[in-house]
Design a protein around this motif. Structure first.
Motif, mmCIF file in Angstrom:
data_model
loop_
_atom_site.group_PDB
_atom_site.id
_atom_site.type_symbol
_atom_site.label_atom_id
_atom_site.label_comp_id
_atom_site.label_asym_id
_atom_site.label_seq_id
_atom_site.Cartn_x
_atom_site.Cartn_y
_atom_site.Cartn_z
ATOM 1 N N PRO A 33 24.652 -2.641 -31.210
ATOM 2 C CA PRO A 33 23.545 -3.799 -30.690
ATOM 3 C C PRO A 33 22.571 -3.427 -29.720
ATOM 4 O O PRO A 33 21.695 -4.064 -29.772
ATOM 5 C CB PRO A 33 24.677 -4.962 -30.060
ATOM 6 N N MET A 34 22.894 -2.169 -28.990
ATOM 7 C CA MET A 34 22.045 -1.874 -28.109
ATOM 8 C C MET A 34 20.883 -0.946 -28.724
ATOM 9 O O MET A 34 19.793 -0.903 -28.318
ATOM 10 C CB MET A 34 22.612 -1.080 -26.873
ATOM 11 N N LEU A 35 21.403 -0.020 -29.627
ATOM 12 C CA LEU A 35 20.665 0.776 -30.246
ATOM 13 C C LEU A 35 19.412 0.276 -31.395
ATOM 14 O O LEU A 35 18.347 0.673 -31.802
ATOM 15 C CB LEU A 35 21.499 1.802 -31.102
ATOM 16 N N VAL A 36 19.930 -1.055 -31.923
ATOM 17 C CA VAL A 36 18.963 -1.620 -32.843
ATOM 18 C C VAL A 36 17.754 -1.897 -32.282
ATOM 19 O O VAL A 36 16.775 -1.936 -33.038
ATOM 20 C CB VAL A 36 19.707 -2.870 -33.400
ATOM 21 N N VAL A 37 17.599 -2.052 -31.057
ATOM 22 C CA VAL A 37 16.340 -2.415 -30.228
ATOM 23 C C VAL A 37 15.221 -1.165 -30.316
ATOM 24 O O VAL A 37 13.986 -1.486 -30.328
ATOM 25 C CB VAL A 37 16.415 -2.620 -29.138
ATOM 26 N N VAL A 38 15.828 0.022 -30.579
ATOM 27 C CA VAL A 38 15.041 1.278 -30.723
ATOM 28 C C VAL A 38 14.117 1.120 -31.835
ATOM 29 O O VAL A 38 12.806 1.471 -31.433
ATOM 30 C CB VAL A 38 15.803 2.366 -30.380
ATOM 31 N N PRO A 39 14.483 1.184 -33.098
ATOM 32 C CA PRO A 39 13.526 0.901 -33.903
ATOM 33 C C PRO A 39 12.630 -0.212 -34.181
ATOM 34 O O PRO A 39 11.487 -0.261 -34.641
ATOM 35 C CB PRO A 39 14.308 1.053 -35.300
ATOM 36 N N LEU A 40 13.288 -1.285 -33.452
ATOM 37 C CA LEU A 40 12.498 -2.454 -33.395
ATOM 38 C C LEU A 40 11.228 -2.290 -32.491
ATOM 39 O O LEU A 40 10.308 -2.967 -32.623
ATOM 40 C CB LEU A 40 13.240 -3.791 -33.237
ATOM 41 N N SER A 41 11.586 -1.743 -31.562
ATOM 42 C CA SER A 41 10.245 -1.411 -30.419
ATOM 43 C C SER A 41 8.969 -0.543 -31.040
ATOM 44 O O SER A 41 7.902 -0.645 -30.475
ATOM 45 C CB SER A 41 10.727 -0.570 -29.236
ATOM 46 N N PHE A 42 9.269 -0.074 -32.225
ATOM 47 C CA PHE A 42 7.990 0.518 -32.920
ATOM 48 C C PHE A 42 7.558 -0.118 -34.125
ATOM 49 O O PHE A 42 6.882 0.276 -34.732
ATOM 50 C CB PHE A 42 8.451 1.979 -33.626
ATOM 51 N N ASN A 43 7.867 -1.650 -33.908
ATOM 52 C CA ASN A 43 7.235 -2.257 -35.103
ATOM 53 C C ASN A 43 5.972 -2.674 -34.738
ATOM 54 O O ASN A 43 5.563 -3.066 -33.543
ATOM 55 C CB ASN A 43 8.043 -3.921 -35.116
ATOM 56 N N ALA A 44 5.029 -2.456 -36.000
ATOM 57 C CA ALA A 44 3.429 -2.589 -35.675
ATOM 58 C C ALA A 44 3.292 -4.140 -35.652
ATOM 59 O O ALA A 44 2.135 -4.539 -35.186
ATOM 60 C CB ALA A 44 2.879 -1.942 -36.819
ATOM 61 N N GLU A 45 4.112 -5.102 -36.112
ATOM 62 C CA GLU A 45 3.910 -6.521 -35.986
ATOM 63 C C GLU A 45 4.542 -6.983 -34.762
ATOM 64 O O GLU A 45 5.695 -6.593 -34.381
ATOM 65 C CB GLU A 45 4.335 -7.036 -37.286
ATOM 66 N N PRO A 46 4.220 -8.097 -34.422
ATOM 67 C CA PRO A 46 4.730 -8.847 -33.257
ATOM 68 C C PRO A 46 5.710 -9.573 -33.597
ATOM 69 O O PRO A 46 6.026 -10.882 -33.098
ATOM 70 C CB PRO A 46 3.495 -9.775 -32.547
ATOM 71 N N PHE A 47 6.716 -9.141 -34.407
ATOM 72 C CA PHE A 47 8.099 -9.899 -34.699
ATOM 73 C C PHE A 47 9.300 -8.943 -33.992
ATOM 74 O O PHE A 47 9.265 -7.641 -33.781
ATOM 75 C CB PHE A 47 8.256 -9.549 -36.287
ATOM 76 N N PHE A 48 10.454 -9.706 -33.832
ATOM 77 C CA PHE A 48 11.777 -9.196 -33.459
ATOM 78 C C PHE A 48 12.611 -8.796 -34.696
ATOM 79 O O PHE A 48 13.900 -8.585 -34.423
ATOM 80 C CB PHE A 48 12.356 -10.376 -32.725
ATOM 81 N N THR A 49 12.017 -8.710 -35.987
ATOM 82 C CA THR A 49 12.996 -8.584 -36.996
ATOM 83 C C THR A 49 12.359 -7.256 -37.656
ATOM 84 O O THR A 49 11.154 -6.892 -37.660
ATOM 85 C CB THR A 49 12.950 -9.832 -37.962
ATOM 86 N N PHE A 50 13.128 -6.640 -38.554
ATOM 87 C CA PHE A 50 12.738 -5.662 -39.547
ATOM 88 C C PHE A 50 11.681 -6.070 -40.456
ATOM 89 O O PHE A 50 12.130 -6.890 -41.313
ATOM 90 C CB PHE A 50 13.646 -4.701 -39.956
ATOM 91 N N THR A 51 10.493 -5.515 -40.790
ATOM 92 C CA THR A 51 9.567 -6.160 -41.853
ATOM 93 C C THR A 51 10.013 -5.016 -43.020
ATOM 94 O O THR A 51 10.735 -4.167 -43.096
ATOM 95 C CB THR A 51 8.155 -5.757 -41.238
ATOM 96 N N GLU A 52 9.361 -5.533 -44.085
ATOM 97 C CA GLU A 52 9.606 -4.965 -45.335
ATOM 98 C C GLU A 52 8.830 -3.614 -45.259
ATOM 99 O O GLU A 52 9.570 -2.468 -45.782
ATOM 100 C CB GLU A 52 8.904 -5.744 -46.542
ATOM 101 N N GLY A 53 7.725 -3.402 -44.741
ATOM 102 C CA GLY A 53 7.363 -2.137 -44.441
ATOM 103 C C GLY A 53 8.261 -1.169 -43.402
ATOM 104 O O GLY A 53 8.328 0.053 -43.841
ATOM 105 N N MET A 54 9.015 -1.779 -42.576
ATOM 106 C CA MET A 54 9.758 -0.981 -41.889
ATOM 107 C C MET A 54 10.941 -0.403 -42.748
ATOM 108 O O MET A 54 11.481 0.819 -42.592
ATOM 109 C CB MET A 54 10.327 -1.542 -40.605
ATOM 110 N N LEU A 55 11.516 -1.420 -43.746
ATOM 111 C CA LEU A 55 12.593 -0.998 -44.390
ATOM 112 C C LEU A 55 12.398 -0.084 -45.460
ATOM 113 O O LEU A 55 13.200 0.590 -45.918
ATOM 114 C CB LEU A 55 13.296 -2.245 -45.022
#
Length: 283
Positions: A33-55
């Protein structure tokens, strides 16, 4: 005559594999649960979820924009400066008080040692909201409400038990004959402490100080009670961001804090191993 190495049976291997799998499962349960924030912090969109591009690992879906925003934002820099100022001052005070308390608790002439120990570590087991409310009324009655001084004192109270426990554990392996020998040669108590005790218990002192700093740097409840706008720290800024303006900047700061926590744990483990040799040699 050397003993022959015993071979592991099938049952031993199964138990070892089960223990390894159980440890891995607990590790994933606690850390994921703590490490999941690491890839989300590099999200180019202002979302708290993984986008299709990230996946799909699209490079355009990743960005450092939130890290740049945090570095360039004056409020985040102000909060970081407050956290460092309060944390360092509280750590220095907690370390001094904790070392003195540990020296007293390990003295054979200390009366009511169990009772005093329980009182000293009570801030660790008391619900933080009760401690924060009590300190708010106490410091307000002294005219220290919403000041850096009140936060430093409050964080020192919360960090001192960690120093007491760490230094007390280190002093348990300290050879008292060294202090007696120095005293027999004419050294006073301060010289004995500075030249004999402190170098040997330094790993425990530093470990306790690191824990005290981590407690201060991560504390938000006491800041909500005792701090104003001028005393806003990093956790308080994150709390405000979650309530007022949800932004991935919080994820970038959280990633910094995760890395900071890993560095502290690595430093504590290094100090534990460094201090294990002398302690074992003195017992």
């Amino acid at each position: 005559m050397t003993a022959r190495p015993t071979s592991l049976t099938l049952g031993d291997r199964l138990r070892g594999g089960f223990h390894l799998a159980a440890c891995a499962a607990v590790f994933v349960f606690l850390i994921a649960p703590m490490l999941v924030v690491v890839p989300l912090s590099f999200n180019a969109e202002p979302f708290f979820t993984f986008t299709e591009g990230m996946l799909s690992l699209d490079p355009d879906a990743y960005s450092l924009r939130w890290y740049r925003n945090v570095i360039q934002d004056g409020e985040w820099r102000h909060a970081l400066a407050n956290s460092l100022l309060i944390g360092l001052a509280a750590t220095a005070l907690a370390t001094a008080l904790g070392v003195l308390a540990a020296l007293g608790l390990t003295s054979s002439s200390m009366p009511c040692r169990t009772l005093v120990t329980g009182l000293l570590i009570s801030p660790m087991v008391t619900p933080i909201i009760i401690s924060a409310a009590g300190m708010f009324f106490f410091y307000s009655s002294l005219g220290l409400g919403q000041t850096h001084v009140s936060l430093i004192l409050a964080h020192a109270v919360l960090g001192t038990p960690f120093v007491v426990i760490s230094v007390t554990a280190t002093l348990a392996g300290f050879d008292r004959n060294l202090a007696r020998a120095a005293a027999s040669l004419g050294a006073g108590p301060w010289v004995v402490f500075r030249r004999i005790q402190l170098p040997l218990i330094a790993p425990g002192v530093i470990s306790g100080a690191l824990f005290a700093f981590a407690v201060s740097f991560d504390e938000v409840v006491t800041v909500l009670f005792l701090g104003g706008l001028a005393q806003r720290t990093v956790p308080r800024q994150m709390w405000t961001g979650v309530r007022e303006q949800i932004s991935p900047e919080i994820l970038a700061v959280a990633t910094f804090l995760v890395g900071f926590a890993l560095l502290l744990l690595g430093a504590v483990e290094w100090l534990r191993r460094r201090g294990g040799g002398p302690a074992q040699g003195n017992t």
